[in-house]
Design a protein around this motif. Structure first.
Motif, short mmCIF file in Angstrom:
data_model
loop_
_atom_site.label_atom_id
_atom_site.label_comp_id
_atom_site.label_asym_id
_atom_site.label_seq_id
_atom_site.Cartn_x
_atom_site.Cartn_y
_atom_site.Cartn_z
N ASP A 53 0.85 -1.19 0.00
CA ASP A 53 0.00 0.00 0.00
C ASP A 53 0.89 1.24 0.00
OD1 ASP A 53 -2.28 -1.58 0.21
OD2 ASP A 53 -2.19 -1.57 2.40
N PHE A 64 -4.00 0.71 -2.41
CA PHE A 64 -3.26 -0.41 -2.98
C PHE A 64 -2.31 0.12 -4.07
CE2 PHE A 64 -2.95 -3.06 -6.73
CZ PHE A 64 -2.43 -4.24 -6.22
N HIS A 65 -1.10 -0.41 -4.11
CA HIS A 65 -0.18 -0.02 -5.18
C HIS A 65 0.20 -1.20 -6.06
CE1 HIS A 65 2.59 2.44 -7.36
NE2 HIS A 65 3.58 1.60 -7.12
N CYS A 66 0.51 -2.33 -5.46
CA CYS A 66 0.92 -3.47 -6.27
C CYS A 66 0.85 -4.74 -5.42
CB CYS A 66 2.34 -3.29 -6.81
SG CYS A 66 3.60 -3.23 -5.51
N GLY A 67 1.00 -5.87 -6.07
CA GLY A 67 1.01 -7.12 -5.33
C GLY A 67 1.41 -8.28 -6.20
N PHE A 68 1.69 -9.41 -5.58
CA PHE A 68 1.90 -10.65 -6.32
C PHE A 68 1.55 -11.83 -5.45
CE2 PHE A 68 6.27 -10.17 -4.50
CZ PHE A 68 6.48 -11.44 -3.96
#
Lengths: 121, 468
Positions: A53, A64-68
């Motif tokens: 975040d 939220f900015h990114c994820g995997f």
């Protein structure tokens, strides 16, 4: 480059935890999140989900900015050696903003061992 | 209408089974979202799916090419993506060694036949990664590459790079780019280290003809137009003017949602009188006991005839005392049925708490949108709780929709497109400042105007959709 998180190798049971928030130095534009893969169990499904975040106002508001997600088991590189880490790399906006903060949400679906780093460059 | 690039972004990684990132789609007409999901692995690990704003509905995989050992490219598109900032998620069937995903949104794109015939190629060794794509003047070719050239790649033939990543995992390089349309367009990249294997895919994107194009069900015709600024008054008998969104002029057929929130000392529920202007229906009003000054949230809606002035709400006396106050704010939606209600509003409230999930709603028709409207009893700078958005997009949130005039309070609005009718869970709202305070909420579903689609004979024949 700045290191925002550096956790030495340890075992995380299934569950959720949050790291940070950490201040992002101005002028840096890339985020790299790395989890070392230390004999992660092959459950046939994802064993790890992470999201990062980002706050642009000193932590007052988060988005939220990114994820995997990642599976366990052994992933071989082209030389036949086990892949040592799962990582993602993504741009960070607003490099002149001194109010940027990052926090890392980590969800493990099985017990796994990993060292965690979060770097910005 | 010429095709224009709206926005492009992406990410990359190693040893992952999905990648997710935010992509912002601007409120432009005839939109298309293109996603490249590429990979490097010893097997064909082409992505199993793509979602945007939590939905995999409407995505078309237009090409997929794997060049054994080691590179794969895939291209996906979505017609009329939701406007706003939402997550893109690319999911792989297993965990490829290398993963790259990028998104590019365009507008001015033909909505019923958005792309031409795709072209792909894979080569085990080469110095230039290149394909020829059938296109036409006025079109725009989108191409993507997965290259073994760990030292980098450079786009050729006057292409424009949108999102390039070099040397992922000290191994491969990836890019997505665009080229101006012509009868045949050569899509290509120089590979810095040669000879190298690669996979390339490309397709031509077709322009809209300028008017409202056909649309591809089941994508809802509803879109969010904008939200006006909050206005506040504490003067008994005074008026609060709910401003139009910036640069907006009242347009026939649009749905105006007017949200009034505030605190009063009436002791029991007290909704303000109907706003100025004609055609209003009160969607709901909810009272929440707080103390001497209680919280009240009221929502009205109407279909605009066009040319209306901004509406005003008169401040009742009970809202005007020292710790009272009333705010008004407007949101506009387009593509809504003339009888806009899909499901009756669900009203709920809660005691003081930093986070709250209002009661959900069950939609009746495909393509409805659900609106989650909330108010809280202090200047809480409301927002959706990260990880609990439920696919909703914030439209009114943060300090711009709270006030410290008179009785402090805050307002939030979020919405979500619901492709298939059914039960919908509300997002969890969060008081990001000065929590913990009481809540009131109104959850409402609005109905899609499917007749805004063209006549059936203008829709893409079913056979064409199947062949895609």
């Amino acid at each position: 480059m700045a290191n925002l998180l550096s956790r030495t190798s340890q075992t995380y049971p299934a569950g959720s935890r949050t790291f940070g928030p950490a201040t992002v130095p101005t002028g840096l534009t890339q985020l790299v999140i790395t989890f070392t893969r230390e004999a992660w169990p092959d459950t046939g499904a994802d064993v790890l989900r992470i999201t990062a975040d980002l706050s642009l106002d000193g932590g007052a508001n988060w988005a939220f900015h990114c994820g995997f997600t990642a599976r366990g088991g052994t992933i071989l590189d082209r030389g036949g050696s086990p892949l040592g880490a799962s990582f993602m790399r993504i741009a960070l906006p607003d490099p002149s903003n001194a109010g940027r903060r990052l926090r890392l949400n980590v969800q493990t679906f099985a017990s796994l061992t990993s060292a965690i780093t979060m770097d910005v460059t | 209408m010429a095709i224009a690039l709206d926005n492009a972004t992406g990410t990359s990684g190693t040893g992952v089974s999905s990648l997710s990132w935010n992509h912002t789609v601007a409120n432009q007409s005839d939109r298309l979202l293109f996603v490249a999901g590429n990979w490097g692995a010893s097997s064909d690990y082409g992505p199993s799916g793509v979602t945007f704003n939590g939905s995999g509905t409407g995505w078309v995989q237009v090409f997929d090419r794997y060049q054994a050992n080691w590179n794969g490219v895939s291209g996906w598109y979505l017609v009329a993506p939701s406007v706003g900032t939402f997550q893109v998620v690319v999911t792989y069937p297993s965990a490829p060694l290398l993963a790259y995903a990028a998104s590019a949104s365009f507008y001015g794109v033909h909505q019923s036949t958005p792309v031409g015939t795709p072209t792909t190629d894979g080569v085990t060794a080469g110095t230039i990664a290149e394909i020829s794509v059938t296109s036409a003047s006025g079109e725009l070719v989108v191409g993507t590459v997965a290259s073994d050239s760990q030292e980098g790649i450079s786009i050729r033939n006057s292409g424009a790079t949108l999102y390039e990543v070099e040397n992922i995992g000290a191994d491969c390089s990836y890019d997505i780019g665009t080229w101006s349309g012509a009868s045949t367009v050569t899509v290509g990249w120089n590979q810095t280290v040669t000879p190298n294997s690669y996979a390339v895919g490309g397709v031509s994107v077709k322009p809209s003809s300028g008017g409202a194009e056909g649309h591809q069900p089941p994508v809802s015709p509803i879109s969010f137009v904008g939200a006006g600024a909050q206005a506040v008054s504490t003067t008994s008998g005074g008026t609060v003017s709910a401003a139009w969104p910036a640069a907006y002029t009242a347009t026939a057929g649009d749905l105006q949602v007017l949200i009034a929130a505030g605190k009063h000392n009436n002791g029991t529920s007290l909704a303000p009188n109907t706003p100025s202007g004609t055609g209003w229906t009160q969607i709901g009003t909810r009272f929440r006991e707080v103390g001497t000054y209680d919280l009240q949230l009221t929502v009205w809606a109407r279909i605009l005839a066009g040319g209306e002035s901004a509406s005003t709400v008169t401040v009742p006396a009970a809202y005007s005392t020292t710790s009272g106050g009333l705010s008004a704010q407007t949101a506009i939606y387009r593509g809504v049925f003339a009888t806009p209600e899909d499901a009756a509003a669900v009203l709920s409230d809660a005691a003081a708490a930093t986070t709250w999930t209002p009661t959900g709603i069950t939609t009746a028709d495909d393509g409805a949108w659900v609106l989650s409207i909330v108010a809280s009893a202090d200047d809480n700078a409301l927002g959706l709780l990260s990880g609990s958005e439920q696919g909703f997009a914030e439209r009114m949130s943060g300090a711009s929709y709270d006030t410290t005039s008179g009785g402090d309070h805050a307002v939030g609005l979020a919405d979500k497109r619901i492709d298939s009718a059914g039960a919908v869970t509300c997002p969890t709202w969060n008081q990001t400042l000065v929590g913990t305070d009481a809540w009131a909420g109104i959850t409402w579903a609005i109905r899609a105007n499917w007749k805004s689609f063209p006549p059936i004979e203008q829709l893409t024949p079913l056979r064409t959709l199947i062949l895609r």
